[in-house]
Write an enzyme that holds these catalytic residues in place. Structure first.
Site, mmCIF file in Angstrom:
data_model
loop_
_atom_site.group_PDB
_atom_site.id
_atom_site.type_symbol
_atom_site.label_atom_id
_atom_site.label_comp_id
_atom_site.label_asym_id
_atom_site.label_seq_id
_atom_site.Cartn_x
_atom_site.Cartn_y
_atom_site.Cartn_z
ATOM 1 N N ASP A 250 3.831 -6.332 3.364
ATOM 2 C CA ASP A 250 3.622 -5.204 4.269
ATOM 3 C C ASP A 250 4.625 -5.349 5.412
ATOM 4 O OD1 ASP A 250 2.531 -2.945 5.449
ATOM 5 O OD2 ASP A 250 0.459 -3.589 5.149
ATOM 6 N N HIS B 136 0.813 -1.219 0.000
ATOM 7 C CA HIS B 136 0.000 0.000 0.000
ATOM 8 C C HIS B 136 0.846 1.269 0.000
ATOM 9 C CE1 HIS B 136 0.183 0.880 4.455
ATOM 10 N NE2 HIS B 136 0.330 -0.415 4.546
ATOM 11 N N GLU C 46 -5.311 1.205 2.852
ATOM 12 C CA GLU C 46 -4.974 0.143 3.803
ATOM 13 C C GLU C 46 -5.038 0.634 5.240
ATOM 14 O OE1 GLU C 46 -2.763 -2.573 6.382
ATOM 15 O OE2 GLU C 46 -2.389 -0.446 6.055
ATOM 16 N N GLU C 47 -4.543 1.856 5.472
ATOM 17 C CA GLU C 47 -4.431 2.329 6.862
ATOM 18 C C GLU C 47 -5.793 2.540 7.526
ATOM 19 O OE1 GLU C 47 -1.880 2.081 8.534
ATOM 20 O OE2 GLU C 47 -0.113 2.360 7.282
ATOM 21 N N HIS D 38 4.547 2.694 12.881
ATOM 22 C CA HIS D 38 3.642 3.849 13.000
ATOM 23 C C HIS D 38 4.265 5.016 13.763
ATOM 24 C CE1 HIS D 38 -0.413 1.771 11.787
ATOM 25 N NE2 HIS D 38 0.526 1.719 10.854
ATOM 26 N N ASP E 254 6.166 1.562 6.436
ATOM 27 C CA ASP E 254 4.867 0.886 6.330
ATOM 28 C C ASP E 254 3.976 1.767 5.454
ATOM 29 O OD1 ASP E 254 2.355 -0.196 6.681
ATOM 30 O OD2 ASP E 254 2.172 0.403 8.783
HETATM 31 ZN ZN LIG Z 1 0.951 -1.382 6.301
#
Ligand SMILES: [Zn+2]
Length: 348
Positions: free
Chosen positions: A245, A73, A224-225, A325, A190
């Site tokens: 991922d 993503h 995706e998030e 994150h 990510d």
């Molecule tokens: Zn991800």
């Protein structure tokens, strides 16, 4: 045919290019256009979906085992302006799992609908330690941090004069950087690092004129998030969908940033046994350094595909990423090992 490490370096450098394009979920047009160009530039057919994702056909033969799809993503965490305060500061609403505590003191780009970009910084309210005695103990959330714009604004009207309004996108700087020792550090590894990985695999296939024994697709999703990136656009001949991922790194887990992670189970339950088995065998065949893990708090695009009703078998791999994150860290070896697993899985 050996997979040279130069393809991992290519993947990391492509990821850095993409990392430098702001693309929180809902604001991904520029990133998707870059992804489209990158795959087309390598000579592959790629198209934009209605939803804004990029579907790439890497080619390959019609086969009884059907096609395989790799999903990564290009959307990231970020925020939008929730409120323009009376003093000209901005309250934020986070997109995806952005945490206030690790955005504090980060610079941001703020995009107006008219196309202007303004800089600012996310700060605790009343952020001077010579003034605020509770600075060290205040809980950081999106009510206690705010954006301080680097513009001469003292009121909400001043901010609106710049063309900014509620709902405008706020993008914390990625700070993408590769160290001499091969560590890759940035927000949003990510999952832009995996987009780079799929580009690296695509380049390897093209450079070596590899004939794929089955059809292979890449789907670069953009929601995706927020949980529904992979819920559509899977071609009808796909039998297996594998998310590429970030791999989790942390307490109680085995993987490091230098390895490829193969996820057996996450918050959405176990991945398909046979796909996971084939990923493990692929890693062993290619002598990829890998680790099997169970992710405590994680969902993937291919789980969204299953929830949407696709009749597919699913798997999840990716480079180990620490401080996910937040200000994330991976390593060129993690990239290389993940590429080896994909190579082994495709038998190329
Ligand atoms: Zn991800």
């Amino acid at each position: 045919m050996g997979l040279d490490k130069k393809y991992a370096k290519f993947a990391a450098n492509k990821a850095i290019e993409l990392l430098n394009i702001d693309s929180p979920t809902g604001f991904t047009k520029k990133a998707a256009a870059w992804v489209l160009d990158a795959f087309r530039g390598l000579g592959f057919k790629a198209e934009l979906t209605n939803k804004g994702a990029v579907l790439v056909d890497l080619g390959g033969k019609e086969s009884e085992s059907g096609a395989v799809l790799f999903a990564a993503h290009a959307d990231t965490l970020g925020a939008v302006i929730a409120e323009i305060k009376g003093n000209g500061r901005l309250r934020l609403s986070n997109i995806g799992g952005l945490q206030a505590c690790n955005t504090e003191a980060e610079n941001v780009n703020v995009y107006s609908r008219s196309g202007e970009v303004y800089e600012g910084t996310i700060q605790l309210i009343n952020a001077s330690s010579h003034v605020n005695k509770d600075l060290g103990t205040t809980v950081r959330d999106f009510n206690t941090v705010e954006v301080v714009l680097d513009e001469d604004v003292k009121s909400a009207a001043d901010v609106r004069k710049l063309g900014l309004e509620v709902g405008d996108f706020v993008c914390p700087f990625p700070r993408a950087h590769i160290t001499k020792s091969g560590y890759i550090k940035s927000r949003y590894l990510d999952d832009k690092l995996s987009v780079g990985i799929l580009l690296g695999v695509a380049k390897y296939i093209k450079d070596n004129s590899i004939e794929l024994q089955r059809r292979v697709y890449c789907l670069i999703t953009v929601y995706e998030e927020v949980g529904h990136g992979g819920s559509t656009s899977i071609p009808s001949d796909v039998r297996e969908a594998i998310s590429v991922d970030m791999g989790c790194v942390g307490s109680g887990l085995q993987c490091t940033e230098r390895q490829a992670s193969i996820c057996v189970k996450d918050s959405g339950g176990p991945y398909d046994y046979d796909v996971t088995d084939a990923l493990v065998k692929a890693a062993q065949k290619e002598k990829a350094d890998y680790a099997l893990d169970v992710y405590p708090f994680y969902g993937s695009d291919v789980e969204a595909s299953l929830r949407a009703g696709y009749d597919i078998r699913h798997g999840l791999i990716g480079p180990g990423v620490y401080a996910s994150h937040g200000y994330e860290r991976s390593h060129i070896d993690g990239v290389f090992n993940t590429m080896k697993v994909i190579k082994g899985y495709l038998g190329i």
